[in-house]
Design a protein around this motif. Structure first.
Motif, PDB file in Angstrom:
ATOM      1  N   GLN A 104       0.905  -1.086   0.082  1.00  0.00           N
ATOM      2  CA  GLN A 104       0.000  -0.069   0.165  1.00  0.00           C
ATOM      3  C   GLN A 104       1.003   1.458  -0.102  1.00  0.00           C
ATOM      4  N   GLU A 105       1.842   1.331   0.975  1.00  0.00           N
ATOM      5  CA  GLU A 105       2.729   2.369   0.920  1.00  0.00           C
ATOM      6  C   GLU A 105       3.645   2.733  -0.468  1.00  0.00           C
ATOM      7  N   VAL A 106       3.906   1.537  -0.837  1.00  0.00           N
ATOM      8  CA  VAL A 106       4.716   1.936  -2.303  1.00  0.00           C
ATOM      9  C   VAL A 106       3.776   2.303  -3.340  1.00  0.00           C
ATOM     10  N   TYR A 107       2.702   1.726  -3.474  1.00  0.00           N
ATOM     11  CA  TYR A 107       1.727   2.389  -4.482  1.00  0.00           C
ATOM     12  C   TYR A 107       1.211   3.521  -4.085  1.00  0.00           C
ATOM     13  N   MET A 108       0.938   3.990  -2.994  1.00  0.00           N
ATOM     14  CA  MET A 108       0.722   5.456  -2.683  1.00  0.00           C
ATOM     15  C   MET A 108       1.862   6.258  -3.071  1.00  0.00           C
ATOM     16  N   ARG A 109       3.151   5.893  -2.776  1.00  0.00           N
ATOM     17  CA  ARG A 109       4.137   6.735  -3.004  1.00  0.00           C
ATOM     18  C   ARG A 109       4.763   7.082  -4.423  1.00  0.00           C
ATOM     19  N   ILE A 110       4.567   6.060  -5.194  1.00  0.00           N
ATOM     20  CA  ILE A 110       4.992   6.005  -6.522  1.00  0.00           C
ATOM     21  C   ILE A 110       3.591   6.439  -7.428  1.00  0.00           C
ATOM     22  N   TYR A 111       2.555   5.745  -7.426  1.00  0.00           N
ATOM     23  CA  TYR A 111       1.538   6.161  -8.231  1.00  0.00           C
ATOM     24  C   TYR A 111       0.238   7.142  -7.898  1.00  0.00           C
ATOM     25  N   ALA A 112       0.276   7.383  -6.429  1.00  0.00           N
ATOM     26  CA  ALA A 112      -0.888   8.169  -5.773  1.00  0.00           C
ATOM     27  C   ALA A 112      -1.915   7.117  -5.933  1.00  0.00           C
ATOM     28  N   PHE A 113      -1.972   5.820  -5.849  1.00  0.00           N
ATOM     29  CA  PHE A 113      -2.754   4.891  -6.001  1.00  0.00           C
ATOM     30  C   PHE A 113      -3.315   4.535  -4.597  1.00  0.00           C
ATOM     31  N   ASP A 114      -4.561   4.632  -3.990  1.00  0.00           N
ATOM     32  CA  ASP A 114      -5.064   4.007  -2.900  1.00  0.00           C
ATOM     33  C   ASP A 114      -5.732   2.710  -2.998  1.00  0.00           C
ATOM     34  N   TYR A 115      -4.733   1.849  -2.531  1.00  0.00           N
ATOM     35  CA  TYR A 115      -4.960   0.413  -2.495  1.00  0.00           C
ATOM     36  C   TYR A 115      -6.197  -0.244  -1.920  1.00  0.00           C
ATOM     37  N   LYS A 116      -6.432   0.544  -0.651  1.00  0.00           N
ATOM     38  CA  LYS A 116      -7.541   0.340   0.276  1.00  0.00           C
ATOM     39  C   LYS A 116      -8.799   0.686  -0.632  1.00  0.00           C
ATOM     40  N   LYS A 117      -8.797   2.048  -1.171  1.00  0.00           N
ATOM     41  CA  LYS A 117     -10.056   2.724  -1.591  1.00  0.00           C
ATOM     42  C   LYS A 117     -10.447   1.814  -2.791  1.00  0.00           C
ATOM     43  N   ALA A 118      -9.430   1.304  -3.549  1.00  0.00           N
ATOM     44  CA  ALA A 118     -10.038   0.291  -4.604  1.00  0.00           C
ATOM     45  C   ALA A 118     -10.173  -1.129  -4.376  1.00  0.00           C
ATOM     46  N   CYS A 119     -10.266  -1.397  -3.134  1.00  0.00           N
ATOM     47  CA  CYS A 119     -10.715  -2.704  -2.769  1.00  0.00           C
ATOM     48  C   CYS A 119      -9.935  -3.633  -3.124  1.00  0.00           C
ATOM     49  N   CYS A 120      -8.665  -3.483  -3.253  1.00  0.00           N
ATOM     50  CA  CYS A 120      -7.303  -4.392  -3.904  1.00  0.00           C
ATOM     51  C   CYS A 120      -7.499  -5.689  -2.778  1.00  0.00           C
ATOM     52  N   ASN A 121      -7.046  -6.753  -3.292  1.00  0.00           N
ATOM     53  CA  ASN A 121      -6.510  -7.920  -2.723  1.00  0.00           C
ATOM     54  C   ASN A 121      -5.629  -8.850  -3.364  1.00  0.00           C
ATOM     55  N   GLN A 122      -5.242  -9.938  -2.710  1.00  0.00           N
ATOM     56  CA  GLN A 122      -4.021 -10.624  -3.137  1.00  0.00           C
ATOM     57  C   GLN A 122      -4.418 -11.113  -4.673  1.00  0.00           C
ATOM     58  N   ASN A 123      -5.745 -11.230  -5.060  1.00  0.00           N
ATOM     59  CA  ASN A 123      -6.101 -12.002  -6.210  1.00  0.00           C
ATOM     60  C   ASN A 123      -6.014 -10.961  -7.304  1.00  0.00           C
ATOM     61  N   ASP A 124      -5.806  -9.963  -7.015  1.00  0.00           N
ATOM     62  CA  ASP A 124      -5.760  -8.835  -8.177  1.00  0.00           C
ATOM     63  C   ASP A 124      -4.135  -8.767  -8.825  1.00  0.00           C
ATOM     64  N   PHE A 125      -3.289  -9.091  -8.061  1.00  0.00           N
ATOM     65  CA  PHE A 125      -1.720  -9.385  -8.273  1.00  0.00           C
ATOM     66  C   PHE A 125      -1.143 -10.510  -8.572  1.00  0.00           C
ATOM     67  N   GLU A 126      -0.147 -10.423  -9.249  1.00  0.00           N
ATOM     68  CA  GLU A 126       0.751 -11.726  -9.338  1.00  0.00           C
ATOM     69  C   GLU A 126       2.004 -11.223  -8.851  1.00  0.00           C
ATOM     70  N   PHE A 127       2.898 -12.002  -8.037  1.00  0.00           N
ATOM     71  CA  PHE A 127       4.010 -11.321  -7.483  1.00  0.00           C
ATOM     72  C   PHE A 127       5.137 -12.433  -7.685  1.00  0.00           C
ATOM     73  N   ARG A 128       6.487 -11.959  -7.798  1.00  0.00           N
ATOM     74  CA  ARG A 128       7.506 -13.004  -7.806  1.00  0.00           C
ATOM     75  C   ARG A 128       8.608 -12.592  -6.780  1.00  0.00           C
ATOM     76  N   LYS A 129       9.283 -13.365  -6.316  1.00  0.00           N
ATOM     77  CA  LYS A 129      10.515 -12.920  -5.290  1.00  0.00           C
ATOM     78  C   LYS A 129      11.653 -12.829  -6.177  1.00  0.00           C
ATOM     79  N   LEU A 130      12.287 -11.614  -5.767  1.00  0.00           N
ATOM     80  CA  LEU A 130      13.470 -11.406  -6.218  1.00  0.00           C
ATOM     81  C   LEU A 130      14.734 -11.615  -5.447  1.00  0.00           C
ATOM     82  N   ASP A 131      15.895 -12.262  -6.239  1.00  0.00           N
ATOM     83  CA  ASP A 131      16.781 -12.792  -5.354  1.00  0.00           C
ATOM     84  C   ASP A 131      17.861 -11.555  -4.979  1.00  0.00           C
ATOM     85  N   ASN A 132      18.011 -11.672  -3.660  1.00  0.00           N
ATOM     86  CA  ASN A 132      18.878 -10.548  -2.992  1.00  0.00           C
ATOM     87  C   ASN A 132      20.408 -10.588  -3.381  1.00  0.00           C
TER      88      ASN A 132
END
Length: 74
Positions: free
Chosen positions: A46-74
């Protein structure tokens, strides 16, 4: 120990006057060692989306099913 994930929306989502598109890709670093960036209510995501895109994750009622993710190697 933190984990780094790349998160990408699966499709265009319009909700409550907000728009989430598949090109809104972000990189999220979690504060704890987890297998998913959604472990604590997606607080870091939520913090990253607000900072970069000014997108409110909660207001849009987003959940895990709206996204795909992958782990990046450190």
């Amino acid at each position: 120990m933190s984990k780094v994930f790349q998160v990408r929306p699966k499709r265009i989502k319009r909700s409550n006057g907000t728009v989430l598109t598949p090109d809104m890709v972000v990189t999220v670093t979690t504060q704890q060692h987890t297998t998913t960036p959604f472990y604590n209510g997606a607080k870091e995501l939520q913090e990253v989306y607000m900072r970069i895109y000014a997108f409110d994750y909660k207001k849009a009622c987003c959940n895990q099913n709206d996204f795909e993710f992958r782990k990046l190697d450190n």
